[in-house]
Design a protein around this motif. Structure first.
Motif, PDB file in Angstrom:
ATOM      1  N   TYR A   1       3.167  -6.794  -4.050  1.00 51.77           N
ATOM      2  CA  TYR A   1       2.931  -5.761  -5.065  1.00 51.77           C
ATOM      3  C   TYR A   1       3.733  -6.180  -6.294  1.00 51.77           C
ATOM      4  O   TYR A   1       4.960  -6.278  -6.240  1.00 51.77           O
ATOM      5  CB  TYR A   1       3.404  -4.405  -4.540  1.00 51.77           C
TER       6      TYR A   1
ATOM      7  N   GLY B   1       5.588  -5.680  -9.584  1.00 58.17           N
ATOM      8  CA  GLY B   1       6.173  -4.585 -10.359  1.00 58.17           C
ATOM      9  C   GLY B   1       6.949  -3.581  -9.528  1.00 58.17           C
ATOM     10  O   GLY B   1       7.090  -2.426  -9.925  1.00 58.17           O
ATOM     11  N   LYS B   2       7.480  -4.019  -8.354  1.00 57.53           N
ATOM     12  CA  LYS B   2       8.262  -3.045  -7.596  1.00 57.53           C
ATOM     13  C   LYS B   2       9.755  -3.298  -7.776  1.00 57.53           C
ATOM     14  O   LYS B   2      10.162  -4.382  -8.187  1.00 57.53           O
ATOM     15  CB  LYS B   2       7.891  -3.069  -6.112  1.00 57.53           C
TER      16      LYS B   2
ATOM     17  N   SER C   1       4.291   0.987  -4.450  1.00 56.50           N
ATOM     18  CA  SER C   1       4.183   0.621  -3.037  1.00 56.50           C
ATOM     19  C   SER C   1       5.141   1.432  -2.163  1.00 56.50           C
ATOM     20  O   SER C   1       5.283   1.151  -0.977  1.00 56.50           O
ATOM     21  CB  SER C   1       4.446  -0.872  -2.866  1.00 56.50           C
ATOM     22  N   GLY C   2       5.850   2.400  -2.759  1.00 59.98           N
ATOM     23  CA  GLY C   2       6.602   3.360  -1.930  1.00 59.98           C
ATOM     24  C   GLY C   2       8.053   3.012  -1.649  1.00 59.98           C
ATOM     25  O   GLY C   2       8.648   3.558  -0.712  1.00 59.98           O
ATOM     26  N   THR C   3       8.670   2.164  -2.469  1.00 53.71           N
ATOM     27  CA  THR C   3      10.059   1.754  -2.195  1.00 53.71           C
ATOM     28  C   THR C   3      11.005   2.957  -2.125  1.00 53.71           C
ATOM     29  O   THR C   3      11.844   3.055  -1.232  1.00 53.71           O
ATOM     30  CB  THR C   3      10.545   0.765  -3.281  1.00 53.71           C
TER      31      THR C   3
ATOM     32  N   SER D   1      -3.272   4.999  -8.081  1.00 52.68           N
ATOM     33  CA  SER D   1      -4.099   3.946  -7.478  1.00 52.68           C
ATOM     34  C   SER D   1      -4.251   4.155  -5.965  1.00 52.68           C
ATOM     35  O   SER D   1      -3.261   4.176  -5.228  1.00 52.68           O
ATOM     36  CB  SER D   1      -3.456   2.576  -7.746  1.00 52.68           C
TER      37      SER D   1
ATOM     38  N   PRO E   1       5.356   2.620 -15.116  1.00 46.58           N
ATOM     39  CA  PRO E   1       4.781   1.400 -15.676  1.00 46.58           C
ATOM     40  C   PRO E   1       5.436   1.123 -17.024  1.00 46.58           C
ATOM     41  O   PRO E   1       5.921   2.057 -17.672  1.00 46.58           O
ATOM     42  CB  PRO E   1       3.296   1.750 -15.847  1.00 46.58           C
TER      43      PRO E   1
ATOM     44  N   TYR F   1      -2.410  -2.097 -12.833  1.00 46.83           N
ATOM     45  CA  TYR F   1      -2.042  -1.872 -11.432  1.00 46.83           C
ATOM     46  C   TYR F   1      -3.220  -1.871 -10.475  1.00 46.83           C
ATOM     47  O   TYR F   1      -3.071  -2.252  -9.322  1.00 46.83           O
ATOM     48  CB  TYR F   1      -1.211  -0.587 -11.298  1.00 46.83           C
TER      49      TYR F   1
HETATM   50  C1  SAM Z   1       6.147   0.082 -11.803  1.00 46.73           C
HETATM   51  S1  SAM Z   1       5.023   0.716 -10.649  1.00 46.73           S
HETATM   52  C2  SAM Z   1       6.054   1.514  -9.481  1.00 46.73           C
HETATM   53  C3  SAM Z   1       6.602   0.557  -8.468  1.00 46.73           C
HETATM   54  C4  SAM Z   1       7.397   1.201  -7.358  1.00 46.73           C
HETATM   55  N1  SAM Z   1       8.679   1.673  -7.817  1.00 46.73           N
HETATM   56  C5  SAM Z   1       7.594   0.240  -6.200  1.00 46.73           C
HETATM   57  O1  SAM Z   1       8.735  -0.143  -5.900  1.00 46.73           O
HETATM   58  O2  SAM Z   1       6.589  -0.180  -5.624  1.00 46.73           O
HETATM   59  C6  SAM Z   1       4.261   2.012 -11.550  1.00 46.73           C
HETATM   60  C7  SAM Z   1       3.147   2.749 -10.785  1.00 46.73           C
HETATM   61  O3  SAM Z   1       2.709   3.832 -11.616  1.00 46.73           O
HETATM   62  C8  SAM Z   1       1.353   4.083 -11.277  1.00 46.73           C
HETATM   63  N2  SAM Z   1       0.722   4.910 -12.324  1.00 46.73           N
HETATM   64  C9  SAM Z   1       0.283   4.536 -13.555  1.00 46.73           C
HETATM   65  N3  SAM Z   1      -0.241   5.583 -14.208  1.00 46.73           N
HETATM   66  C10 SAM Z   1      -0.124   6.658 -13.375  1.00 46.73           C
HETATM   67  C11 SAM Z   1      -0.494   8.033 -13.472  1.00 46.73           C
HETATM   68  N4  SAM Z   1      -1.119   8.512 -14.557  1.00 46.73           N
HETATM   69  N5  SAM Z   1      -0.211   8.853 -12.428  1.00 46.73           N
HETATM   70  C12 SAM Z   1       0.395   8.377 -11.310  1.00 46.73           C
HETATM   71  N6  SAM Z   1       0.738   7.069 -11.154  1.00 46.73           N
HETATM   72  C13 SAM Z   1       0.497   6.220 -12.172  1.00 46.73           C
HETATM   73  C14 SAM Z   1       0.749   2.702 -11.115  1.00 46.73           C
HETATM   74  O4  SAM Z   1      -0.431   2.750 -10.337  1.00 46.73           O
HETATM   75  C15 SAM Z   1       1.903   1.941 -10.459  1.00 46.73           C
HETATM   76  O5  SAM Z   1       1.711   1.883  -9.077  1.00 46.73           O
END
Ligand code: SAM
Length: 368
Positions: free
Chosen positions: A25, A27-28, A55-57, A75, A280, A287
């Motif tokens: 994944y 961007g985690k 991914s739910g960390t 997503s 994000p 994503y």
């Molecule tokens: C940086 S990632 C988070 C990673 C997470 N901390 C990890 O460790 O896996 C940002 C997430 O925000 C989600 N996202 C973007 N726009 C969103 C929205 N409007 N509502 C909910 N989630 C959203 C994306 O699908 C993405 O999975």
């Protein structure tokens, strides 16, 4: 101010421990970062919300620390990854299912490669030709036909067809997805953001392995590796997990009504003690698109247009403005159910210096 937050001394196997590496994944963040903050600012039994769950960390780390966790993501595939990490399994049964599917696909693979070991009693020739034709008929994805070698495609379609016969279907989907991601016709060094498929059997100079390589045309070695790895990882987390609630919600964090989503869970009417999240960044990652192979293989509905700050919108002034509006909408929507003294942690590479304005418009005060 906090040099230890670089976590430079933590080896990769610890940053990707147990279920944190069940599926790639982009961007985690790492569980140690979550642990650092949760251990200082929250306590067991608190409810932690991650409105950009990915991914739910946050959920997995919080659960290990005996906290209840709630994650929201737009997503569907990210929710699936988080769900299979968080799920409670009968480990013996999960192992038996994963290994049985692996065995069945291995037999099929031997037939496809004309191995002398191919068990033709299992796949009699005429039945086999019908099977291949019907598998291909089930594939109406141009993407899958273009980005995978023909033999590889047949194997993944065969694996997919077996999934509905088992109990742990999502777990099997993730083993398959992880395997096919690595067996696309792409250079080994470019699995995260491949530009275009390579021809089958075409050699290229591999920056990752420092030699000439060929793209994979057979996902069976990956299926073998990731089947065993998945079983080992879920078994490891099973020993660490607490019995606290993990709630995963597929929704847009700007307008989801969380109390209704939690109404039938153990967290009904519980206020949120705090938020820990990595939103994000502006114009950095698409994503949904990073897992396009999984969307094509499983047909999950896509909601790309609801992503905040997607890469395809770029980093222009207008994109930054839209980003501010999006993140502010998330806070305004969710703050009413966070305790008034609740703490909010946002892990942001704020290169455009947008968060002071986001905090102002959201009615938040930046402490640090
Ligand atoms: C940086 S990632 C988070 C990673 C997470 N901390 C990890 O460790 O896996 C940002 C997430 O925000 C989600 N996202 C973007 N726009 C969103 C929205 N409007 N509502 C909910 N989630 C959203 C994306 O699908 C993405 O999975």
């Amino acid at each position: 101010m906090y040099p230890e937050l670089g976590f430079y001394d933590i080896p990769e196997y610890k940053r990707t421990k147990h279920v944190h590496r069940l599926h790639p994944y982009l961007g985690k963040f790492i569980p140690q970062l979550v642990e650092w903050f949760l251990s200082r600012y929250f306590k067991a039994d608190d409810v932690i919300l991650d409105p950009f769950m990915g991914s739910g960390t946050t959920l997995i780390q919080g659960n290990e620390m005996k906290m209840h966790t709630v994650g929201i993501d737009i997503s569907p595939f990210n929710c699936l990854i988080a769900h299979i990490k968080a799920a409670k399994y009968d480990i013996a049964k999960a192992r038996a299912e994963i290994l049985e599917v692996e065995q069945r696909v291995t037999l099929f693979s031997k037939y496809l490669t004309n191995s002398s070991e191919a068990d033709l009693t299992f796949f009699p020739e005429n039945r086999m030709e019908n099977l291949k034709a019907s598998l291909l008929q089930e594939c109406n994805s141009e993407y899958l036909r273009t980005w995978f070698a023909p033999r590889d495609l047949l194997m993944m379609l065969y694996y997919r067809r077996l999934i509905p016969h088992y109990q742990y279907q999502d777990l099997l989907r993730v083993v398959l997805s992880r395997s096919v991601r690595s067996s696309r016709l792409v250079p080994h060094y470019d699995l995260a953001t491949p530009k275009a498929p390579l021809p089958v059997g075409k050699q290229y100079w591999c920056r990752k392995h420092n030699r000439f390589c060929m793209p994979l045309d057979n996902c069976i070695t990956k299926i073998h590796t990731y089947s065993g790895d998945t079983v080992r990882r879920i078994a490891e987390f099973d020993k660490l997990r607490s019995n606290k609630t993990i709630a995963i919600i597929q929704a847009d964090s700007r307008d989801v009504y969380l109390p209704a989503k939690l109404a039938n869970t153990a967290l009904a009417n519980r206020p949120i003690d705090g938020i820990f999240t990595l939103p994000p960044y502006v114009g950095q990652i698409d994503y949904h698109d990073q897992h396009i192979y999984a969307y094509e293989l499983f047909g999950f509905p896509r909601q790309d247009e609801l992503e905040i700050g997607p890469k395809k919108n770029g980093k222009s002034k207008q994109a930054q403005q839209e980003y501010i509006t999006g993140i502010v909408a998330v806070f305004k929507n969710l703050l009413p159910i966070v305790k008034s003294d609740g703490r909010i942690f946002v892990v942001a590479n704020d290169r455009f210096h947008l968060y002071p304005e986001i905090a102002r418009q959201s009615g938040l005060r930046i402490i640090d």
